[in-house]
Each structure stands twice: as C-alpha cells, then as structure tokens.
Design an enzyme around this catalytic site. Structure first.
Site, PDB file in Angstrom:
ATOM      1  CB  CYS A  56      -7.831   0.687   1.961  1.00 16.01           C
ATOM      2  SG  CYS A  56      -9.177   1.307   2.949  1.00 16.01           S
ATOM      3  CE  LYS A  91      -3.906   1.952   2.639  1.00 13.85           C
ATOM      4  NZ  LYS A  91      -4.806   1.630   3.796  1.00 13.85           N
TER       5      LYS A  91
HETATM    6  N1  ING Z   1      -9.240   3.379   5.377  1.00  7.58           N
HETATM    7  C1  ING Z   1      -9.969   4.458   4.916  1.00  7.58           C
HETATM    8  C2  ING Z   1     -10.093   4.584   3.411  1.00  7.58           C
HETATM    9  O1  ING Z   1      -9.336   5.261   2.731  1.00  7.58           O
HETATM   10  C3  ING Z   1     -10.649   6.749   5.174  1.00  7.58           C
HETATM   11  C4  ING Z   1      -9.561   5.767   5.516  1.00  7.58           C
HETATM   12  C5  ING Z   1     -11.967   6.535   5.640  1.00  7.58           C
HETATM   13  C6  ING Z   1     -10.372   7.823   4.339  1.00  7.58           C
HETATM   14  C7  ING Z   1     -12.980   7.449   5.299  1.00  7.58           C
HETATM   15  C8  ING Z   1     -11.389   8.739   3.988  1.00  7.58           C
HETATM   16  C9  ING Z   1     -12.688   8.558   4.482  1.00  7.58           C
HETATM   17  O2  ING Z   1     -11.069   4.027   2.935  1.00  7.58           O
HETATM   18  C10 ING Z   1      -8.050   2.842   4.973  1.00  7.58           C
HETATM   19  N2  ING Z   1      -7.659   1.731   5.602  1.00  7.58           N
HETATM   20  O3  ING Z   1      -7.349   3.357   4.107  1.00  7.58           O
END
Ligand code: ING
Length: 303
Positions: free
Chosen positions: A171, A126
């Site tokens: 993600c 990542k």
């Molecule tokens: N989690 C989330 C993602 O990018 C996040 C972090 C959540 C960013 C909600 C923006 C809004 O989906 C990971 N693990 O990257």
C-alpha cells in the site's frame, strides 16, 4: 523469454462481520479463475482476510486481536494453501500479523509469497505506515495504522521464485521511491503489492480527487524507474461506509498499464508478463552501475 502469467485478484468490500471462512472462499474462487486463465501466480490484496479495521478506534484489545492472524496458515486459511497446491499456482497474501516475541505482542501489516507447492518462500512487513497513532478529531473514518502496527523490521528483501526475482511491498510503500529502488538494486523483476486506499485520507478535496491518479502515477513511476513489473491489487468499493479506490493494475517495466480492473468488486485481471522485458532498460537507460552516482545521494539516508 521468462513468461509468468500473473493475476491481480482485486477484492470488493469485506464487512466487519464477515468470517475468515467467508473471505477465504472468495479468495479461493478468484484463485481458481486465475488458474483457469493459465496463471502461475495470483496477487491478493493488503489485509485480504478482514475489513480495513484501522479506520476505527478499537479500544478493546481482544477485539483488536480478532483482526490479526496468530499463525499462518491457520485452520481458517489452510484451505487457501491446499487449493494452491492442488491447482499448482503460487500466491501473495496480505494480512495482519500478531507475533509474541519474548512475551511481548508485536503487530505488523504483513504479506507473504507462497510457491506452487504451498510453501512460504518470502515474507515482508510494511515499512511505510500512513495515518496516525491516535484518533483525529473531525474525521469520518480514522486511519490508525501507526497505532495498530509497528514499522516493518525485514527491510525490502527479494526472493527467487516463479522464474525470476520477486519483491513485495504494501500500500503506502508504493508512494515512496526508496521502496522500489532498494529492490531494484537487488535486481527485482516483479514487485507485487496490495492496497486499501480511502478517498478521504487527507481531508483536502483537491488532493482526494486525485487519489486514483496518484495511485497509478506511483506504481508506473516505480516500475519504469527500476525496470520492473509492478502488480497492484486493490481492496475497494464502499467498505463499512468508507469509499476506497479500485483500478487494480499490472504495470510493465516500460511503465505501461497492461491490465486494469473496471469494477469495485472481486475482479481478476491477468497479463502475460515477460520477466525479461526489463532487460533493455537495465542495460541502457537504467544501467545502475554505469549511470548512478551514489556519492551524491547521501541525504536520502542521512536525513
Ligand atoms: N492506505 C493509503 C495508501 O497509501 C493513503 C493511505 C490514501 C495515502 C490516500 C495517501 C492518499 O494508499 C494505506 N493502507 O496505506
């Protein structure tokens, strides 16, 4: 046409006390369901072997290490590879990777692509790490990926397999157009990714209420603008008190959602993906060679 029947194997919560064996049993069960539906590939989620531990400040190094895989496969994960080989199905698996290089521990949020013979044919680490490297005051849950992982050092590679050009992301990567474009420039046919997306990431209620909209917006845009399939597999539900979004999807190169999960538990969704569907876009609207003007894009890599 190059058809690949593909599954996204969404996961409900993984508790902190759940053992690797428990979790692997859940993955094997969904792999069997995917095979029963004729799938050649099943896409598991981000950090699919453990609870989303970056939500906590973990000071004890041994406890932190307990969430990582020091080898892949290990005795605990070998059953997943064995079952894939027995069934003749490939899979994509996200996990926390611990490697020791020159005596130094290195930690990555990693995902691998395994073919139908059980061989690892691709690996990705990542690149875009959200959150913080130190605990933040006032948060019900932390988001310490910058503390627990290094940014990926493998770039955005693509791999030949399953009759096409396969790419991986993880993600937060799905929110950044560069992720898809670097793979699009390598002719990717399908980008597979997992996500753990808490609803309380920003602390801003208006933004948080758009979490699921932004989830699909990001993947649909990435798919359409690079004429690629995108498979997005959630870990979701209320995991150790933290609420995370589901709505796993399989998105076509047109940007259309062709399959979507409707629960926040373990759920297999599938689609018959024509890997040639992106061709019309790559030959017309998104013919990169004919239409892109890289001489005007320098800011993207200079800043
Ligand atoms: N989690 C989330 C993602 O990018 C996040 C972090 C959540 C960013 C909600 C923006 C809004 O989906 C990971 N693990 O990257």
């Amino acid at each position: 046409a190059r058809h690949l029947i593909t599954a996204a194997a969404q996961m409900g919560p993984i508790s902190r006390s759940e053992t690797r064996a428990d979790t692997v049993r859940r993955l094997v069960e969904m792999m069997r369901e995917a095979k029963a539906r004729g799938c050649g590939l099943v896409v598991f989620t981000e950090l699919a072997l453990t609870t989303f531990f970056p939500r906590w400040m973990i000071g004890d190094e041994a406890e932190l290490d307990s969430f990582y895989e020091a080898e892949m496969p290990s005795a605990a994960t070998q059953p997943l590879f064995d079952e894939a080989k027995r069934l003749g199905i490939g899979f994509n698996l996200g996990y926390a990777e611990l490697v020791v290089e020159a005596g130094v521990k290195r930690r990555f949020n990693t995902t691998i692509l395994v073919d139908a013979t059980g061989r690892i044919i691709g690996k990705y680490r990542k690149v875009h790490l959200p959150g913080h490297d130190a605990p933040q005051a006032g948060r019900a849950f932390q988001h310490l990926e910058k503390r627990y992982f290094e940014p990926g050092d493998l770039g955005f590679p693509v791999f030949r397999g399953f009759g096409g050009v396969m790419g991986m992301a993880i993600c937060n990567d799905r929110r950044w157009p560069e992720t898809y474009r670097v793979m699009g420039l390598q002719g990717v046919d399908m980008v597979m990714l997992g996500y753990n997306t808490p609803f309380d990431h920003t602390g801003d209620e208006a933004v948080n209420s758009l979490t699921l909209f932004h989830n699909h917006l990001s993947m649909q845009a990435g798919a359409y603008q690079n004429a690629t399939w995108v498979v997005g597999t959630a870990k979701c539900g209320t995991e150790e008190g933290s609420k995370m979004g589901g709505q796993s999807v399989i998105v076509a190169p047109s940007g259309e959602i062709v399959a979507q999960a409707v629960t926040v538990e373990d759920e297999v969704i599938t689609a018959k993906c024509d890997l040639d569907m992106g061709r019309i876009y790559k030959e017309t609207i998104f013919n990169f060679a004919r239409h892109r003007r890289p001489e005007h894009y320098r800011l993207i890599v200079e800043r």
